[in-house]
Each structure stands twice: as structure tokens, then as C-alpha cells.
Design an enzyme around this catalytic site. Structure first.
Site, short mmCIF file in Angstrom:
data_model
loop_
_atom_site.label_atom_id
_atom_site.label_comp_id
_atom_site.label_asym_id
_atom_site.label_seq_id
_atom_site.Cartn_x
_atom_site.Cartn_y
_atom_site.Cartn_z
N GLU A 101 0.83 -1.22 0.00
CA GLU A 101 0.00 0.00 0.00
C GLU A 101 0.86 1.26 0.00
OE1 GLU A 101 -2.99 -0.22 -0.75
OE2 GLU A 101 -3.11 -2.37 -0.42
N ASP A 141 -4.53 -5.02 -9.43
CA ASP A 141 -3.72 -3.92 -9.96
C ASP A 141 -3.28 -4.23 -11.38
OD1 ASP A 141 -3.88 -2.78 -7.46
OD2 ASP A 141 -1.94 -3.55 -6.80
ZN ZN Z 1 -2.45 -2.89 -4.99
#
Ligand code: ZN
Ligand code: ADP
Ligand code: MG
Length: 628
Positions: free
Chosen positions: A435, A512
Site C-alpha cells: 500500500e 492492480d
Molecule cells: Zn495494490
């Protein structure tokens, strides 16, 4: 399901029938009311005489033509309580009566009424009667215009599933943020109110208006508002309700609906989800659906049937205008189309203002902050957001809704329910690095949206989240912006690689990577942002059965296809290198931020920015799209 008396009667019918059976059975076994005089214990005649001699007998009831007696006796052997005991009497017992009389015992003889005959007669008559009337009820009900479950009997005549509201109670003021659509309808309202002004000059008002827009944007609300403004009744039915098991039901329902509408003109007929019936006909995929076609044909016939100025205006809503049968869109039918879109910032603010009216919101909160943080939210999402916040505030026994509740509700709408944080472990550390990887790149890249917060509190599927504050204008995005988003999205995986090594990277980045690939591919094939040049190589086609984006037309050669793949790969590789570079260069601050995040679980954007400012001299911008 609506509960009506007919429903209750219908469901209770079997119960009534069973009760009658049992009841009848009970009555026939009851020769007379001897059973009413419950006597559980029995004794012999001899013992009864003994009781009499002891003076324990208080009362005797004689039944069954003198064959049976119920004796009420009391004595120490009986626990000094009055007991009822049954005694079979001998056929001839003259001395008994004398004895009873001598002892002055209450004596009563009950004649054999033979009620059973009466009851069984009534029962025998009653049961068939009940059955017949029950069946009659069943048939009458299926013919009536009431909805409800178990409609298998209803195929002959349709029970109309449409709703009618005499007054919707909704006005244009309740609908916000879709002003263009409202304007379009202003004329319709005027027509419904004063048709003469149009007919006098020979103008024809459109019969049908098609409202196109994603779910929750206020289509139903707008249709109701038109009826409310014009003060006319509102008939509504949903397209999916037309599509029935039995062929012909849909068509007869359409007929019913328009019959009722004509009786109540001027009025609004609202057909929700018209795509359920109005799909292109004769498209082979999935096989034809005769029922749907019949329903659609009936709808077209009805719409052709009433002349322009009968005062019925049909409003249909759909989020799939692309799959509608072209016959529906021909002049004289739904020839006007009004689209409603997910609101922009101004629209969101207006919608929030409408829904905030009846809520106590803290004075320090400006609705524009909420509007800014909720791009992509539909009107329904916004209404829901304020309601959720109000519920949260009430749960915490607060007097007003504060930013805290609103934040929690936004996060919940966007990313799902909050989970429990992980305990400190290697995987928590890895998630933290992931993160922080997203967040630091988001902060350091000039073109990237600013970080709003980073958190390790899981939500929905995500085990950690980095939130970015979206920019105001999402419509035009530059090449540099897309690239920075790709780099940022790769930041999570890059941090995992740099810190834990190639062998330790996790599946956590799969979402992602999906986004990254899609963005890179669109750069090449849609936006002309690659070395291939400004070509549009992918043409989205509308397939009525697969949905809009499910199939793409490939209008290029194999050679170009290979080039596209190469370009996509190049873009991603470059961005990945860039991400790794940023992570490596900022390793010290990343380690610090990870420790802080593990300790605090959440770091908000401002604090994050301030910490980074202290470590670098790269200018940092102010800091919704969460990246997990
Ligand atoms: Zn991510
Ligand atoms: P749709 O029919 O487009 O799916 P609805 O009209 O059923 O959406 O909207 C659902 C609810 O969301 C409405 O009852 C209203 O509370 C809220 N809403 C949606 N759009 C708006 C809007 N433009 N203005 C005010 N409220 C809205
Ligand atoms: Mg709706």
C-alpha cells in the site's frame, strides 16, 4: 406479496377443511354429551355401592338410557377432592335409585339426544358446500386483477401486474442534477395540463419518450415527477414482469394496462426495464422468444392504436438502449429519447442538497466536500450514502451526522464492508509495503491524483487500501496522467519485489495488474497513445445478447495484433521499471511509513504528505479511486 383477504381465505381453506374433518369425526364418536362430562377414572358397580354406603357420593348423572353413570365422589381415599368417576350400570338396578334418594344425593338423568345424527348431517352438507365455495373463490380470484403468488391458475385472463398511483406526490424539485432531462419533460407536463394549447395549433405531442440511463440515476423518479407535476395518474409496470411462463400473458397484460390507462386519461404509463421485452427481434442467439415478441408486438399495436392526443404519454426506461428493437424507436412510438447520466460534481451537489433537507447534518460539513469525494456515484448511491450516515449517527447516539459517519459510509459504498485488521505478522508487513508503494508513487508523481488516505483495515475483498482524491474533471485524461496511474498501480507489486524479493511477491497485486493491462491496452488501441500512431483499432460493437463491451470487433491484421501486444508490453515494462526506481530511491522513507502504518492502521493524506515533504524536496501536491 400483498396480503389480501382473499389470500388469507385461500390459504386457510385447507385448514378449514381439515378442521371440519376432525371436528366431524369427533362428533360422530360422541354419542351424546357424556364426553363433555369428562370422567377419566372408572369403577365397578360394586365399588360404587361401597362409595354410596360410605357416604362419599355427592352427585350422580345418568346417561345412555341408564347404562352409564358419572359419579361425583369425595373421600379420604380420593384425596378429599371431588372426583368424577364413570360407572357402568347393570341393566336392572332398581335399588340404586331408592338408595340415592334415601341419601339425598343429587341425581340427574340425561336423555339420549342423539345429536350425532344432526351433526353428521350438517357435516355432510357443510363439507361439500365448503369445497364448492372454495373452488369458486379460487377461480374468481384468478380472474381478478390482484397480483400475488401461485398464479398458475391465472393464465386465461391476465391479472395485471401494473401499479396505479393516483398521485405520485413527487415534483420536479425532488429530482436534481439532471436538468436537461427535466427541461425536455417540461413540455410534456404542459401538454398534460393544457392539451388545448397544443391541439389548437395542430401540434402532436410525442406518444412515447424513452429514458436512457444507468441504474439509480433517477429515471423512475423523473417519470413520477412528471405525473406529479401534471397532476395525472401514474401507471407503471416493469418489462421483466411481462415475460411470463405462459405464452400470451404478456400481451394480454399490455392490453389490460392500456385499457385502464385509456379509462384514466390523461395519464402517464411508465414501462420500466423495457429492454426485457423490447430487445431486437429475430436475433438468433439464445433462440427466439415467442412470448417476448408477442408482448412487444402488442405494445407496438397499442401505441399505434391511440391517436396522438388521447392524453396518454408512455415513458419507458432502460439502461440498454443499444439493444432495443428498432421498431420501438420509429416515429410515433418512442421517437423521443432523453438520456440521464451519472451526475457530475454539480449534479451530485444538487442531489445531496435534496436529500439532506430532511436530515440533520453537522454545520461544519459542506455538501460540496461530499460531492467532490463521490465521483461515479448515482443519485441512488448518494441518497443511500446520506441515509447510511444517518443510521450510523443514530447508532452512535449523535445529534447530527458528522464527517466521520459520512466518510465511513462512502468507504463502505465504494469498497465494501470493513473487516477486522490483521494482527502484526509478515503478511501484514507485506500488505503495508504494498500500500505504501501505491501511496508514495501517487504522492511523488506530479500527474497522479493525490493520496487521500492509506489503510490496513480490510474492506470487501481488499486487505489494505490506498485512496486517492479524484480530480474534478475526469472526462479528459492526458497521456501523462494515464502513465502515472499505471506506474502508481504497479507501485504495490514493485514494493513487494524490492523489499521481499522476487520469490516472495504475492497474488495481492492481481487486481492492480488487471487495471494496468486494461489501461495500457486502451492507450494503444483506443487513444492512439503509442508508437503505432493515432489509430482506433478497437471498435466496440453492440451485441444485443452479450452486452455492450463483451465483444470487440477486430479490424486489424495479425501483424498489427502482434504490434499491439508489443506496445502494451513495452508500456507496462517501462512503467514497472519506473515504479521500481521510485521505490528503491525512497526506501528509507518507505520503511518509516510502513512502521507507522502498521502502528496506526490508517494514515491520512495530509499527514502522509507532510512526512514525505520532510524527506524530499520534490514538490508535493495536495491529496478516489482506491487502489488495493
Ligand atoms: Zn495494490
Ligand atoms: P432509476 O429508475 O434510474 O434506476 P430511481 O429513480 O429508482 O433510479 O432512483 C432511486 C432513488 O435514488 C430515488 O428514489 C431517489 O431517492 C434517488 N435519486 C436518484 N436520482 C436522483 C436525482 N436525480 N435526484 C434526486 N434523487 C435521486
Ligand atoms: Mg427505476
Amino acid at each position: 406479496m400483498k396480503i389480501s383477504w382473499k389470500n388469507i381465505l385461500l390459504w386457510s381453506l385447507p385448514i378449514i377443511v381439515i378442521t371440519v374433518f376432525i371436528w366431524q369425526g369427533f362428533l360422530t364418536s360422541t354419542n351424546n354429551d357424556i364426553n363433555n362430562n369428562i370422567a377419566n377414572s372408572r369403577m365397578t358397580y360394586g365399588r360404587f355401592l361401597e362409595y354410596l354406603d360410605m357416604g362419599w357420593v355427592k352427585r350422580v348423572d345418568i346417561y345412555d338410557n341408564g347404562h352409564t353413570a358419572i359419579v361425583e365422589a369425595i373421600g379420604p381415599e380420593l384425596g378429599n377432592r371431588i372426583q368424577k368417576i364413570r360407572v357402568e350400570l347393570p341393566a336392572n338396578a332398581p335399588e340404586l335409585i331408592t338408595k340415592l334418594r334415601n341419601q339425598n344425593i343429587d341425581l340427574d338423568a340425561h336423555p339420549n339426544k342423539n345429536t350425532s345424527a344432526v351433526w353428521s348431517l350438517i357435516g355432510n352438507l357443510f363439507f361439500p358446500l365448503l369445497l364448492v365455495s372454495g373452488l369458486a373463490l379460487l377461480f374468481r380470484r384468478s380472474g381478478s386483477s390482484n397480483g400475488g403468488p401461485g398464479q398458475a391458475m391465472a393464465f386465461g385472463k391476465s391479472k395485471a401486474l401494473f401499479q396505479m398511483e393516483v398521485k405520485t406526490g413527487i415534483v420536479f424539485e425532488d429530482v436534481a442534477g439532471i436538468d436537461e432531462a427535466k427541461e425536455e419533460f417540461q413540455e410534456v407536463v404542459t401538454f398534460l395540463k393544457q392539451p388545448e394549447s397544443f391541439t389548437a395549433v395542430g401540434a402532436k405531442i410525442p406518444k412515447g419518450v424513452l429514458l436512457i440511463g444507468p441504474p439509480g440515476t433517477g429515471k423512475t423518479l423523473l417519470a413520477k415527477a412528471i405525473a406529479g407535476e401534471a397532476n395525472v395518474p401514474f401507471f407503471s409496470i416493469s418489462g421483466s414482469e411481462f415475460v411470463e411462463m405462459f405464452v400470451g400473458v404478456g400481451a394480454s397484460r399490455v392490453r389490460d394496462l392500456f385499457k385502464k390507462a385509456k379509462e384514466n386519461a390523461p395519464c402517464i404509463v411508465f414501462i420500466d426495464e423495457i429492454d426485457a421485452v423490447g430487445r431486437q427481434r429475430g436475433t438468433g442467439i439464445g433462440g427466439g422468444n415467442d412470448e417476448r415478441e408477442q408482448t412487444l408486438n402488442q405494445l407496438l399495436t397499442e401505441m399505434d392504436g391511440f391517436e396522438g392526443n388521447t392524453g396518454i404519454i408512455v415513458i419507458a426506461a432502460t439502461n440498454r438502449a443499444d439493444i432495443l428493437d428498432s421498431a420501438l424507436l420509429r416515429p410515433g412510438r418512442f421517437d423521443r429519447q432523453v438520456s440521464v447520466n451519472v451526475p457530475d460534481f454539480k449534479g451530485r451537489l444538487a442531489i445531496l442538497q435534496v436529500h439532506a433537507k430532511n436530515k440533520k447534518i453537522d454545520k461544519n460539513i459542506s455538501l460540496s466536500i461530499i460531492a467532490r469525494r463521490t465521483p461515479g456515484f448515482s443519485g441512488a448511491d448518494l441518497a443511500n450514502l446520506l441515509n447510511e450516515s444517518a443510521i450510523l449517527a443514530a447508532r452512535k447516539r449523535k445529534e447530527t451526522i458528522t464527517l466521520q459517519e459520512i466518510d465511513a459510509s462512502i468507504d463502505r459504498v465504494v469498497a465494501g464492508m470493513e473487516g477486522t485488521p490483521l494482527v502484526d505478522s509478515k503478511s501484514k508487513r507485506l500488505i503495508a509495503y504494498h500500500e505504501i508503494g501505491h501511496a508514495i508513487i501517487g504522492t511523488l508523481l506530479k500527474e497522479h491524483e493525490p493520496v487521500q488516505k492509506v489503510t490496513l483495515i480490510p474492506r470487501g475483498q481488499a486487505r489494505g487500501l490506498t485512496w486517492f482524491t479524484p480530480s474534478d474533471d475526469q472526462t479528459l485524461i492526458s497521456r501523462a496522467q494515464i502513465l502515472s496511474r499505471i506506474i502508481g498501480a504497479l507501485g504495490g507489486r514493485a514494493a513487494e519485489e524490492v523489499v521481499f524479493g522476487d520469490a516472495e511477491v504475492t497474488t495481492g497485486a492481481s487486481n492492480d495488474l488487471q487495471q494496468v493491462t486494461s489501461m495500457a491496452r486502451q492507450m494503444v488501441t483506443k487513444f492512439g497513445m503509442s508508437d503505432i500512431g493515432p489509430l482506433c483499432l478497437e471498435n466496440e460493437t453492440a451485441n444485443p445478447f452479450l452486452g455492450r463491451n463483451m465483444s470487440t470487433n477486430m479490424e486489424y491484421s495479425d501483424e498489427i495484433a502482434t504490434k499491439i501486444d508489443n506496445q502494451v508490453k513495452q508500456i507496462i515494462e517501462k512503467c514497472h521499471l519506473e515504479a521500481v526506481k521510485i521505490i528503491k530511491e525512497n526506501r528509507v522513507i518507505i520503511d518509516y511509513l510502513v512502521d507507522l502504518l502498521i502502528e496506526k492502521e490508517t494514515i491520512d493524506g495530509k499527514e502522509f504528505k507532510d512526512i514525505i515533504k520532510g524527506y524530499t524536496n520534490i514538490p508535493v501536491k495536495n491529496g478516489f479511486s482506491p487502489t488495493s
